[in-house]
Design a protein around this motif. Structure first.
Motif, PDB file in Angstrom:
ATOM      1  N   LYS A 199     -19.453 -43.972  58.215  1.00  0.00           N
ATOM      2  CA  LYS A 199     -19.369 -44.657  56.928  1.00  0.00           C
ATOM      3  C   LYS A 199     -20.617 -45.494  56.726  1.00  0.00           C
ATOM      4  CE  LYS A 199     -16.233 -47.776  54.418  1.00  0.00           C
ATOM      5  NZ  LYS A 199     -15.074 -48.679  54.546  1.00  0.00           N
TER       6      LYS A 199
ATOM      7  N   GLY B 292     -22.862 -47.960  53.496  1.00  0.00           N
ATOM      8  CA  GLY B 292     -22.904 -48.462  52.128  1.00  0.00           C
ATOM      9  C   GLY B 292     -23.904 -49.579  51.975  1.00  0.00           C
TER      10      GLY B 292
ATOM     11  N   GLY C 194     -21.041 -46.749  48.430  1.00  0.00           N
ATOM     12  CA  GLY C 194     -20.624 -46.518  49.803  1.00  0.00           C
ATOM     13  C   GLY C 194     -19.997 -45.150  49.941  1.00  0.00           C
TER      14      GLY C 194
ATOM     15  N   TYR D 106     -12.022 -46.551  49.999  1.00  0.00           N
ATOM     16  CA  TYR D 106     -12.573 -47.245  48.838  1.00  0.00           C
ATOM     17  C   TYR D 106     -11.539 -47.245  47.706  1.00  0.00           C
ATOM     18  CZ  TYR D 106     -17.081 -46.702  51.166  1.00  0.00           C
ATOM     19  OH  TYR D 106     -18.101 -46.748  52.077  1.00  0.00           O
TER      20      TYR D 106
END
Length: 825
Positions: free
Chosen positions: A644, A646, A668, A685
């Motif tokens: 991940k 962002g 992200g 998200y």
């Protein structure tokens, strides 16, 4: 009823933001008065900084919001000043009558008290300080800026002096006043002429030792050949040389010893600059009128004394014990030395035998304060009592904070649009291991009003007060002001202010649709690079999420939707992630200037665990079976596997101290892998809510163009957002804002249960939700209460791409109220 309240709030906000009753602003002026509308600067030299020039203009127009609207003047004009004066006179006369009655009554009562042998009492008079409504409103506003020609002439002179200080000695400054109706616009016309240029920079230094420091450093001199003459630059060079010498042992040196001789060069408009250093004068014997000049002296640090339990007055401390460390520092203490000497010395840059350096003094003060173990840090220097020449003793007085404290805390919360309250009972030991470590135990509880995604039976709706969610659990934290293994193997320097944090908590969550528990173990390390950069590394953080109970109605809701993405997010899982966060911000609170904020996050989870499991199987070390979905488990619980990343970028444009324009963009993405094919619920998200696109409720927006029919728990694998917000002050603690938000979330894979929810480069730009609105903020300094009203302008869930704009669909009827704590960004 709710809609009525929304409209009332929105109307109130709009009234404050767009107050336009008689926007002329000059309607209440007298016949001989003119309103100063704007100052404009016209210069023949485009290289000049007009913002800097504007600070020399004495008379300013009335303050504006949105860069054009004189809000405070309009507030002032709402008040009839004649009525205000009459009302104030009437109030004062009424209070005078009341006070006179009180005086007469008090005289009678005091006579009776005297007859009984009692003491007299003072009369309590009614105060006139309480403002009437008109006074209060007038104080919010701002009196009209009436044009004054004499002030304009003073401004012309000030601008001429400014240009001379910038080297334009043959400048001319004139003003041109344009009157239109009852308003005035002043043009300041600056003709700079040619600038005088520095032809040569030389030094006049009789002290040969000081010259050995200044001359080799002349490459860093701010005054250079070919530059325009600038008096401000000369002052900065004076400060620079002073700091240079103070960093080379000249403790008593002051900038007043530096002087400049300016004289004409050979050509026209050329100046030669000579930088001189004066010696310091010493009285000759006992005769004050006779002095002798001497070279400035350099000083080395002799003894360094450290008091870790300073109580406020030096003469009240009985130092019965001393300890000289291997580095030569002397610790003075009474009874017990409560801190490890190494921890204190590691925060002190001043060293015995080294030359005095002001930079080391400043860094020592800063690092000692950052330990958060002392409420006061005092560093003083003084000559040794033995009279040794060119030596300074240093004494560092540290007043410790209370070692053990108990605290009780309560606050309002807003988590993704869900309102609630939380409280905690906390115990802190601020010197747990004698190294300024802070050990903290908290018992936390929270009540929250969560939006339900299913129609839960009345039996399960029985909750505490208006809340339907309860959270409870302990938390343990240990903050260590230094690196621990493995980070102590690397050198980052004292100025990096390294800190290690060990944390663990257990959180029990009960809500009508499900009950779950979260166990967290974390280890992080952060350090700074320079003034503006900060790194934080989480080498390992473990989250164990266990679903203890799920309501049948909620389970039925999940089964009916046939949403594998959503269903998989409500199952037991383990997250073992590693993270790195980088933050850059050039904000300097003491300097009112534009600044930026940038945050970058990278995170990985489960990849190492799965690789170890596959390696163990391939090498036949320990057989680790897979389940039917091809996933490995820890104690029958799947662990997450994803990467991940962002970023969040913000730009703060300061119009005034209290008015600013904020621009933000953030994005992200999280990519799940084999072991758990979706992101965990807490790592997914969502869009909408008080900190996102405020015209949509939290977790109701997206993904993509999918229409959930208003359903909650809309989660995605990636997010893109952009925001613009103008913030301004109304009165004291009341602030307001106008904003526009855009954004959405998307899935990385197509989902038959959520058509249109996947990210497609050919259409994603058509799926941004757009909203605008206004808000009010109460600024209590230590926290901010925020209420925003968002109106949707574009809804991506409308299937007809050409029909997504809301302008002709009565968007005000869809206003969303958002309550928040703190700024959204």
């Amino acid at each position: 009823m709710y809609k009525v309240r929304k409209y009332r709030f929105l109307s109130f906000c709009l009234a404050l933001v767009f107050l336009s009753a008689g926007c002329g602003g000059a309607r209440k002026l007298k016949d001989n008065e003119l309103l100063l509308k704007r100052n404009s600067i016209r210069s023949s030299n485009n290289s000049l900084n007009k913002d800097e020039i504007a600070t020399y203009i004495r008379q300013k127009p009335n303050r504006k919001i949105f860069f054009f609207f004189p809000f405070y003047l309009e507030i002032y004009n709402l008040v009839n000043q004649d009525k205000l004066k009459a009302q104030k006179i009437h109030r004062d006369e009424r209070i005078d009558r009341i006070n006179e009655k009180r005086r007469q009554k008090n005289i009678v009562q005091n006579e009776k008290r005297k007859a009984k042998g009692k003491d007299e009492k003072n009369v309590q008079l009614k105060s006139k300080d309480r403002l009437t409504f008109r006074e209060w409103l007038s104080n919010i506003g701002e009196e009209p800026s009436i044009y004054d020609s004499s002030v304009t002439h003073k401004s012309v002179k000030q601008l001429g002096l400014y240009l001379r200080n910038k080297g334009y000695f043959s400048n001319t400054v004139k003003d041109s006043v344009i009157v239109k109706g009852k308003k005035v616009r002043i043009y300041y016309l600056l003709h700079t002429g040619s600038a005088s240029v520095i032809n040569q920079v030389s030094y006049d230094i009789d002290d040969s030792l000081i010259a050995t420091f200044i001359l080799p450093d002349s490459v860093n001199c701010l005054v250079k050949k070919g530059q325009n003459y600038d008096a401000d630059l000369l002052q900065k060079e004076r400060d620079r040389i002073t700091r240079l010498l103070k960093n080379n042992g000249y403790y008593y040196f002051d900038k007043e010893y530096i002087y400049f001789n300016i004289y004409d060069g050979q050509a026209v408009r050329q100046l030669n600059v000579s930088i001189g250093i004066k010696k310091f004068s010493v009285a000759l014997g006992n005769r004050a009128d006779s002095t002798v000049e001497k070279n400035h002296e350099r000083y080395r640090l002799n003894e360094i004394y450290i008091i870790t339990d300073y109580g406020g007055r030096m003469d009240t401390i009985k130092m019965r014990d001393t300890l000289r460390t291997a580095s030569g520092n002397i610790f003075l203490y009474s009874r017990i030395l409560r801190y490890k000497t190494g921890v204190i010395e590691n925060a002190i840059y001043l060293k015995k035998g080294e030359e005095y350096q002001i930079q080391n003094y400043e860094d020592s003060y800063k690092r000692l304060a950052q330990l958060r173990a002392f409420k006061q840090v005092i560093i003083d220097f003084f000559p040794p009592p033995t009279g040794e020449p060119n030596k300074l003793n240093c004494i560092i007085r540290l007043t410790p904070v209370a070692r053990q404290t108990m605290g009780l805390g309560f606050e309002g919360t807003n988590t993704g649009g869900n309102l609630g309250v939380n409280g905690s009972v906390a115990y802190q030991n601020k010197n747990a291991l004698r190294g300024a470590e802070v050990f903290e135990i908290k018992m936390k509880g929270a009540l929250e009003l969560q939006k339900l995604v299913a129609d839960i039976g009345s039996e399960n709706k029985k909750t505490l007060l208006p809340f339907n969610t309860i959270e409870l659990g302990p938390e343990f934290n240990l903050y260590v002001p230094r690196p621990l293994f493995p980070f102590n193997l690397f050198t980052v320097g004292q100025s990096a202010n390294p800190r290690t944090t060990l944390t663990s908590y257990y959180n029990y969550q009960h809500r009508p649709d499900y009950t779950r528990s979260i166990l967290n173990l974390g280890y992080s390390y952060d350090w700074r690079v320079g003034r503006f950069k900060k790194h934080t590394v989480f080498p390992c953080e473990v989250n164990l999420v266990k679903l203890l109970k799920i309501d049948p109605a909620f389970q039925q809701y999940l089964d009916q939707r046939k949403d594998l993405y959503l269903k998989s997010r409500f199952q037991d899982h383990v997250t073992t992630d590693s993270r790195w966060t980088y933050i850059y911000t050039n904000q300097e609170p003491k300097k009112k200037k534009d600044y930026v904020f940038f945050r970058l996050d990278l995170e990985s989870s489960g990849t190492i665990l799965r690789s170890l499991a596959e390696m163990s199987n391939s090498l036949h070390i320990i057989p680790i079976p897979k389940d039917s979905t091809g996933s490995y488990r820890i104690e029958q619980i799947k662990f997450s596997q994803y990467v991940k990343g962002g970023f969040d970028f913000r730009f703060y444009k300061l119009q005034t101290e209290h008015n600013k324009l904020v621009l933000r963009t953030a994005a992200g993405i999280g990519v799940p892998f084999h072991n758990l094919t979706t992101l965990p619920f807490e790592k997914s998200y969502f869009a909408g809510g008080p900190n996102s696109v405020r015209a949509f409720q939290a977790r109701t927006l997206g993904p993509g163009s999918y229409n959930s029919g208003g359903g909650l728990f809309q989660l995605g694998d990636m997010s893109i957002e952009a925001n613009i917000e103008y913030r301004y002050k109304i009165f004291k603690m009341l602030n307001a804002a106008i904003f526009m938000d855009a954004g959405n979330i998307w899935l990385l894979r197509k989902d038959a249960g959520r058509p249109g929810g996947d990210f497609d480069p050919n259409r994603f730009y058509k799926e941004f939700a757009v909203g605008t609105g206004v808000g009010l903020r109460l600024d209590f300094d230590f926290f901010i209460i925020r209420l925003d009203a968002g109106v949707p302008l574009r809804d991506p869930s409308v299937q007809d791409v050409n029909d997504r704009w809301e302008f002709n669909k009565r968007p005000l009827t869809k206003t969303v109220l958002n309550f928040g704590i703190g700024y959204p960004f």
